[in-house]
Scaffold this motif. Structure first.
Motif: not given
Ligand code: G1P
Length: 313
Positions: A235-264
């Motif tokens: 859905a975000l792919q579609e929004m990224a390529v239709t900025p006039n209709a949906t406002g488009g998509v921007y990314g904030v590059i995160f350089r901080g601390r992230r802890y993944d708990t998704g696998d063991r």
């Protein structure tokens, strides 16, 4: 700049099969990370960014989540009588963080479907999505930054993290263009879980989004994608390529601390990383870790390198 956005969606319907049998009768979101369930970190992060109207999209066997964020008067009275104010404060804290609403996903049709289920609650305004497998250090204020960018650009915002190219197949990957801000990029395309060869970059979506409500209309017509699931990334792919209709998509590059708990393995690392930083547990744990690593030195020298990558200093 404080944001006017107050609503957050937290999808929490997954079965947690990677943690079986621990998750046979308990939601994976309740697995403790040091001494708090993983989901509490996520709700605390939302609340710290001013997102106090939360809808959790859950499923069967998720009653423990509702109980955790509810009052527990019997236990509270007992702790009060005992004069155990520290523990009383901890027990009450979880129930005071936010106004949490629950709805069930019903059919497990994917992340995009879970977000779409929150449409009635969210209505016609921008909102945040927080995925429970990613814990973001609240001191690094990622969401606050994303909310500010949403206000400034009136677009949808994703959080991006540079990962090793060998890991990009685990994430949504973004094609981007630079902006005049080194921490912000314009997203020109998104692919869900591409192979290393097909990835447009090594910028991975991590589980924080601030979305314009147009995403709901797009999700309504998004067909199942990767894994035969309705993907938020598509859905975000579609929004990224239709900025006039949906406002488009921007990314904030995160350089901080992230802890993944998704696998063991990542979950164990997250616990160690968070515990070594704690005032009450850190000093003793660090000492023990040094001793543990030293006593596990193998003659070939392979043992300590693996364990030594844990930041204990
Ligand atoms: C989901 C998203 C993916 C994103 C990831 C972040 O995948 O579909 O785009 O990069 O979360 O954690 P999941 O990890 O739920 O399979």
């Amino acid at each position: 700049m404080s944001s006017t956005i107050t609503k957050a969606v937290i999808p929490a319907a997954g079965l947690g099969t990677r943690f079986l049998p621990a998750t046979k009768a308990m939601p994976k979101e309740m697995l403790p990370v040091v001494d708090k369930p993983a989901i509490q970190y996520v709700v605390e992060e939302a609340a710290a960014a001013g997102l106090t109207d939360i809808v959790m999209v859950t499923g069967r066997h998720k009653n423990a989540l509702e109980n955790h964020f509810d009052r527990m008067t019997e236990l509270e009275s007992l702790l009060e009588i005992k004069g155990d104010h520290d523990r009383l404060a901890k027990v009450r804290h979880a129930s005071r963080l936010a106004d949490i609403h629950y709805l069930r996903q019903g059919d497990p049709l994917g992340l995009g479907h879970a977000v779409l289920r929150a449409r009635m609650h969210v209505g016609d305004q921008p909102f945040a999505v927080l995925l429970g497998d990613d814990l973001i250090d609240v001191r690094d204020a990622l969401l606050t930054r994303m909310l500010a960018e949403q206000g400034k650009r009136n677009a949808s915002i994703v959080a991006l993290l540079e990962v090793d190219p060998s890991q990009i197949h685990l994430y949504g990957a973004a094609a981007v263009e630079a902006t005049d801000d080194p921490d912000v990029v314009r997203v020109t395309g998104l692919v869900e879980k591409p192979s290393t060869e097909d990835a447009p970059s090594n910028l991975a979506i991590i589980g924080r989004y601030v979305l314009r409500p147009e995403v709901f209309d797009v999700l309504e017509r998004t067909p199942p994608g990767k894994g035969n699931e309705i993907q938020l990334t598509d859905a975000l792919q579609e929004m990224a390529v239709t900025p006039n209709a949906t406002g488009g998509v921007y990314g904030v590059i995160f350089r901080g601390r992230r802890y993944d708990t998704g696998d063991r393995l990542d979950y164990i690392k997250a616990i160690v990383q968070l515990a070594v930083e704690r005032e009450d547990l850190g000093p003793d744990l660090r000492t023990w870790l040094h001793e543990f690593v030293a006593s596990h030195v193998e003659p070939a020298g392979v043992g300590p390198a693996a364990v030594g990558s844990v930041a204990v200093g």
